[in-house]
Scaffold this motif. Structure first.
Motif: not given
Length: 327
Positions: A12-17
C-alpha cells in the motif's frame, strides 16, 4: 524478495508513494512540453522519440550484457508500443485545441476504460470499496474543474470539439497501453519490457516523424533554450517509464491511472511555490479528496478464501476448547 512476497501494508505504501512520484514526473514532463510549445516546437512524436531511444539503449545494453533471451511475443510488445506512442501524440496535440478544464475532465475517461479492460482481459475483480475510492478520485478532479470555473482561469481553446475528441481517443489508448503493460510486466522480465518498448516505440516514432512531422522539424530553430527542455522531457519520461513497472507489479494499472489524477494538482503546487501564483481554495479540497480516494482504493481487503481460513481457525479453536472441557 519478490513483489509477491511483500506484505500488504508495504504494498500500500509503495503504491501510494510510487504513484505520486510518477504523478510528479508526469507533471514535470507536461511543464517541459508546454515550454517547448511556447518556443514553437510543434512536433509531438519527435518530442517523445528520444525517451524511447534512451529506453532501448540503456535497457537493451543490460539485456546484451546479461545475454537474456526474449520471453514474450514480439507482436505483444509492438501493440503496446503503438498504443503508447499514439496516446502520447494525441494528448500533446489536444492541448493545442481545447481548454485545460476539458483536458482534466475528459482525462478521467481513462479510469473506466482501465477498469473494464483489466476486468475483461486480466480478470481483475473490483470490490465496492475500490469502486468508492475511484469515485472519490473522480470527484477530486471534478472539484479541480469547478475551481477553474470559479477562478475564471479556463480558456476555450481554438477548436474545443476537435481537442475533446483527441483527449478521449488519447485517454482510451493510455488505458490500453497501461493494461498491456500490466499484463506484460507480470509475465515477462522488466528489462525486456523496457527494451522492447523503447525499440518498437523508436521505430514507430521514426515512421510517424517522416510521414507527418518533416515540415515542422524544418521550421524549428534549434538553440540551447530549445534543447534543454527537449532533453529534460526525454530524461523525465525515461525515469517515468523505468519506475512504472514497479507500481504495476505491486498495485496494478488502475492504481497507476488514479495516481496520475493528482498530476494537475502537483502542477498547481508548483505554480504556488515556484511561480508564486495564487490559486483557488477548491484546489486544496480537490487534492485532499483525491488523496483519500487513492488511500481507500489501495487498502487491502480480505478475500473470500482468507475469510474462510479465519472461520476454519475459529471453529478449530472452539472445537478444541470444547474437547478439552469435556475431557
Amino acid at each position: 524478495m519478490s513483489f509477491e512476497e511483500i506484505e500488504p501494508k508495504k504494498k500500500t505504501f509503495i503504491g501510494l508513494g510510487l504513484g505520486q512520484i510518477l504523478s510528479l514526473l508526469c507533471t514535470g514532463a507536461v511543464f517541459s512540453s508546454s515550454e517547448l510549445a511556447r518556443k514553437g516546437f510543434n512536433a509531438p512524436t519527435t518530442q517523445s522519440f528520444l525517451s524511447y531511444m534512451l529506453l532501448a539503449i540503456v535497457y537493451g545494453g543490460i539485456m546484451l550484457y546479461r545475454r537474456q533471451t526474449i520471453k514474450g511475443k514480439w507482436y505483444h510488445y509492438c501493440v503496446f508500443a503503438l498504443a503508447d506512442v499514439e496516446a502520447n501524440y494525441l494528448l500533446v496535440k489536444a492541448n493545442q485545441y481545447t481548454s485545460i478544464t476539458s483536458v482534466m475532465l475528459l482525462d478521467c475517461w481513462a479510469i473506466p476504460c482501465v477498469l473494464v479492460l483489466t476486468f475483461v482481459f486480466l480478470k481483475t475483480k473490483y470490490s465496492l470499496m475500490k469502486i468508492s475510492g475511484v469515485a472519490l478520485c473522480i470527484i477530486g478532479v471534478i472539484t479541480v474543474v469547478f475551481s477553474d470555473v470559479h477562478a475564471g482561469s479556463q480558456g476555450g481553446g481554438s477548436n474545443p470539439v476537435k481537442g475533446d475528441i483527441l483527449i478521449v481517443a488519447g485517454a482510451t489508448l493510455y488505458a490500453v497501453s497501461s493494461t498491456c503493460e500490466e499484463f506484460l510486466v507480470k509475465n515477462a522480465n522488466t528489462v525486456e519490457l523496457m527494451t522492447l518498448l523503447g525499440f518498437f516505440g523508436a521505430i514507430i516514432s521514426v515512421i510517424q516523424i517522416v510521414i507527418f512531422e518533416r515540415s515542422e522539424l524544418k521550421a524549428i530553430e534549434w538553440s540551447a533554450e530549445t534543447a534543454f527542455p527537449f532533453l529534460r522531457f526525454a530524461v523525465t519520461m525515461f525515469l517515468f517509464y523505468s519506475l512504472l513497472p514497479v507500481l504495476l507489479k505491486t498495485n496494478g494499472s488502475a492504481m497507476f491511472t488514479l495516481s496520475l489524477l493528482t498530476s494537475d494538482m502537483w502542477a498547481v503546487l508548483i505554480r504556488i511555490f515556484a511561480y508564486h501564483e495564487k490559486v483557488d481554495w477548491l484546489y486544496y479540497l480537490a487534492f485532499g479528496t483525491t488523496a483519500i480516494g487513492l488511500i481507500i482504493y489501495s487498502m487491502k481487503e480480505k478475500d473470500k478464501e482468507e475469510q474462510k481460513d479465519e472461520q476454519r481457525k475459529l471453529l478449530d479453536e472452539e472445537y478444541g476448547e470444547t474437547v478439552r472441557v469435556t475431557l
